[in-house]
Write a protein that holds these residues in place. Sequence first.
Motif, short mmCIF file in Angstrom:
data_model
loop_
_atom_site.label_atom_id
_atom_site.label_comp_id
_atom_site.label_asym_id
_atom_site.label_seq_id
_atom_site.Cartn_x
_atom_site.Cartn_y
_atom_site.Cartn_z
N GLY A 1 0.81 -1.22 0.00
CA GLY A 1 0.00 0.00 0.00
C GLY A 1 0.84 1.27 0.00
O GLY A 1 2.03 1.24 0.31
N LYS B 1 1.44 -5.29 3.14
CA LYS B 1 2.60 -4.46 3.52
C LYS B 1 2.15 -3.00 3.44
O LYS B 1 2.16 -2.38 2.37
CB LYS B 1 3.75 -4.73 2.55
CG LYS B 1 5.14 -4.66 3.14
CD LYS B 1 5.50 -3.33 3.74
CE LYS B 1 5.73 -2.28 2.67
NZ LYS B 1 5.93 -0.92 3.24
N SER C 1 2.21 1.15 4.01
CA SER C 1 3.31 2.09 3.77
C SER C 1 3.93 2.56 5.08
O SER C 1 3.23 2.99 6.01
CB SER C 1 2.82 3.30 3.00
OG SER C 1 3.87 4.26 2.92
N GLU C 2 5.25 2.53 5.12
CA GLU C 2 5.99 3.03 6.29
C GLU C 2 5.90 4.55 6.40
O GLU C 2 6.22 5.13 7.43
CB GLU C 2 7.47 2.59 6.21
CG GLU C 2 8.31 3.27 5.13
CD GLU C 2 8.12 2.69 3.73
OE1 GLU C 2 7.12 1.97 3.50
OE2 GLU C 2 8.97 2.95 2.87
N ASN C 3 5.45 5.20 5.33
CA ASN C 3 5.35 6.67 5.36
C ASN C 3 4.06 7.17 6.01
O ASN C 3 3.86 8.37 6.14
CB ASN C 3 5.51 7.24 3.95
CG ASN C 3 6.93 7.06 3.46
OD1 ASN C 3 7.88 7.18 4.24
ND2 ASN C 3 7.09 6.72 2.19
N SER D 1 4.23 4.95 -6.46
CA SER D 1 4.76 5.75 -7.56
C SER D 1 5.15 4.88 -8.76
O SER D 1 5.40 3.68 -8.62
CB SER D 1 5.98 6.52 -7.07
OG SER D 1 6.97 5.60 -6.69
N LEU E 1 -0.58 3.12 -10.23
CA LEU E 1 0.48 4.13 -10.14
C LEU E 1 -0.09 5.54 -10.25
O LEU E 1 -1.28 5.75 -10.06
CB LEU E 1 1.53 3.84 -11.23
CG LEU E 1 2.00 2.37 -11.30
CD1 LEU E 1 2.98 2.16 -12.44
CD2 LEU E 1 2.62 1.90 -9.98
N GLU F 1 4.48 14.37 -11.40
CA GLU F 1 3.21 14.49 -10.68
C GLU F 1 3.42 15.42 -9.48
O GLU F 1 4.39 15.26 -8.74
CB GLU F 1 2.82 13.08 -10.19
CG GLU F 1 1.52 13.03 -9.45
CD GLU F 1 1.23 11.60 -8.97
OE1 GLU F 1 2.06 10.69 -9.15
OE2 GLU F 1 0.14 11.40 -8.41
P1 NAD Z 1 5.06 5.12 -0.67
O1 NAD Z 1 6.29 5.88 -0.38
O2 NAD Z 1 4.14 4.77 0.43
O3 NAD Z 1 5.48 3.82 -1.46
C1 NAD Z 1 4.52 2.87 -1.84
C2 NAD Z 1 4.93 1.51 -1.34
O4 NAD Z 1 6.11 1.11 -2.03
C3 NAD Z 1 5.26 1.48 0.15
O5 NAD Z 1 4.62 0.37 0.75
C4 NAD Z 1 6.76 1.38 0.18
O6 NAD Z 1 7.23 0.64 1.28
C5 NAD Z 1 7.08 0.65 -1.10
N1 NAD Z 1 8.40 0.99 -1.63
C6 NAD Z 1 8.93 2.23 -1.69
N2 NAD Z 1 10.17 2.17 -2.26
C7 NAD Z 1 10.39 0.85 -2.54
C8 NAD Z 1 11.48 0.14 -3.13
N3 NAD Z 1 12.58 0.76 -3.54
N4 NAD Z 1 11.36 -1.20 -3.26
C9 NAD Z 1 10.26 -1.84 -2.85
N5 NAD Z 1 9.19 -1.22 -2.28
C10 NAD Z 1 9.26 0.11 -2.12
O7 NAD Z 1 4.15 5.88 -1.70
P2 NAD Z 1 4.53 6.74 -2.91
O8 NAD Z 1 5.23 5.90 -3.93
O9 NAD Z 1 5.10 8.04 -2.51
O10 NAD Z 1 2.99 6.97 -3.35
C11 NAD Z 1 2.60 8.04 -4.02
C12 NAD Z 1 2.35 7.62 -5.45
O11 NAD Z 1 1.35 6.63 -5.47
C13 NAD Z 1 1.84 8.74 -6.30
O12 NAD Z 1 2.50 8.69 -7.52
C14 NAD Z 1 0.38 8.42 -6.48
O13 NAD Z 1 -0.17 8.92 -7.65
C15 NAD Z 1 0.40 6.92 -6.46
N6 NAD Z 1 -0.89 6.40 -6.04
C16 NAD Z 1 -1.61 5.71 -6.93
C17 NAD Z 1 -2.86 5.24 -6.59
C18 NAD Z 1 -3.68 4.46 -7.55
O14 NAD Z 1 -4.62 3.85 -7.10
N7 NAD Z 1 -3.37 4.46 -8.83
C19 NAD Z 1 -3.35 5.47 -5.31
C20 NAD Z 1 -2.56 6.17 -4.41
C21 NAD Z 1 -1.34 6.63 -4.78
#
Ligand code: NAD
Length: 471
Positions: free
Chosen positions: A128, A154, A156-158, A205, A227, A350
């Motif tokens: 998530g 799993k 999100s840690e954030n 992302s 994404l 974005e």
């Molecule tokens: P985030 O930092 O919470 O990361 C998402 C998940 O990926 C976390 O669980 C994290 O632990 C994991 N992660 C991060 N880096 C990783 C790595 N190197 N290797 C493995 N796992 C890793 O969230 P974020 O990425 O900042 O989320 C924001 C993005 O998510 C935005 O781009 C947003 O548009 C997108 N988003 C999409 C939807 C959708 O339904 N399409 C919904 C919400 C958010």
Amino acid sequence: TSKNEASVVIDVNLTPAKDPEEVVATLRKNFHTNKTRSLKFRKKQLKNLMRFFQDNVDDLCDALYKDLRKPRTECITNEIEFTLNEIKNLLWNLDEYANPEYPEKGFVNMLDGVEIRKEPYGVVLVIGSWNYPLNIALNPMAGAIAAGNCVILKPSENAPATAELLAKLLPNYLSIDCYQVFCGGIPETTELLKHKFDYIFYTGSTSVGRIIHKASNKYLTPVTLELGGKSPVYIDETADMAIAARRILWGKCINAGQTCVAPDYILCTKKVEEQFLYHAEQALKEFFGGSVKPSPDFGRIVNDNHFNRLAKLLKDVKIAIGGHTDPTERFICPTIVIDVLPGEPLMQEEIFGPILPIVSVKSVKDAIDFINEGEKPLALYIFTKNSKDKELILNNTQSGGVAINDVILQISVEGLPFGGIGSSGMGSYHGKQTFDTFVHRRSILTKNFRTIPDKMHSLKYPPYTDAKLKI
Ligand code: NAD
């Protein structure tokens, strides 16, 4: 399971309490007991998941407040009620969704059984993101449960307060033999991804989406990637500008702009921009009074990294509305930037915050070209009463989804699949699609041993003669 049992499994410091190899192996072993194939069992788990929400509304809202200063109304509507409705839908329709399908048969199969069974994949990993940390974790998890899978979630840690709460409370409601919460950050997720899953559902992302896709390749694990991207808004002069401004600003302000389908930027003519700015100012006053910062109805940026990234985007730009920031609270005022050029930092990635750039275009054709020069967005928004131009945009662009004369709400319609295309993702969910995502459609042909059909089919057997080809 008892409350005590639950607290043993979970480490609230967000480090995994268990060896991932052991957790995956245990869940796979338990999957093969067929426990999760029972519809009765699945229904019980879904009911328990609903109870999890109903019992813990205040704690859940508190956690979301700690993580994002999310206003209570947003917690209730966008996180709790939204997910509860999705779970209710799965529960009420489970028998129908899970029923085998019997497709039309051709003449050659008249005497055969032809069936499609909806079978669970096995052990599903749900990863998530932090922006809607309840909805985005538990909606797919509910789908995986409804479809009869075992699940590792799993979070999100954030969004640590929410992740901690999920890890602490969920084992009180769901069978820990089949469903586990696994906390941790990048190193822990990287470790988890080394193991074999039968399905991975990832939200986050695009750049991390690529990492997940690569990891899934090792075992050819099917994936859904939810994404992000830059979702454009096109407004023309026929739109009701007061309504358009209110809807767009609402979409940009909920969760302080940290919404995957938030309107990212506007494409319009200078004349439309002038009217839009007037009504945008009115809308913000209506929403938050004279000053946004003291309003309880506006959230904060999730962490310092994201705050600094957003504050940097406001340097050397022409601000029409807003612009105020406060690092001590990670507050960014809803801000509209004008005269933005395509190559500027605001238009590179974005935005994921309450900043709304306006790019001037001269015509609908210019807007279409602009959209097509970028990556395929998750959402596309068109504000117009001109149905010819609406069709022109729809027929000449691509995006995960579309809303006409509104934003975001396309994802709340149960019958509409929600997902991206190209760099905004692959696969979709919501409504029935959430169930369908997590089942393998297994094709089954059943023949009998009667001799007449065998004779009919004897044409397929050698010796191959020209006479057989002619029949
Ligand atoms: P985030 O930092 O919470 O990361 C998402 C998940 O990926 C976390 O669980 C994290 O632990 C994991 N992660 C991060 N880096 C990783 C790595 N190197 N290797 C493995 N796992 C890793 O969230 P974020 O990425 O900042 O989320 C924001 C993005 O998510 C935005 O781009 C947003 O548009 C997108 N988003 C999409 C939807 C959708 O339904 N399409 C919904 C919400 C958010």
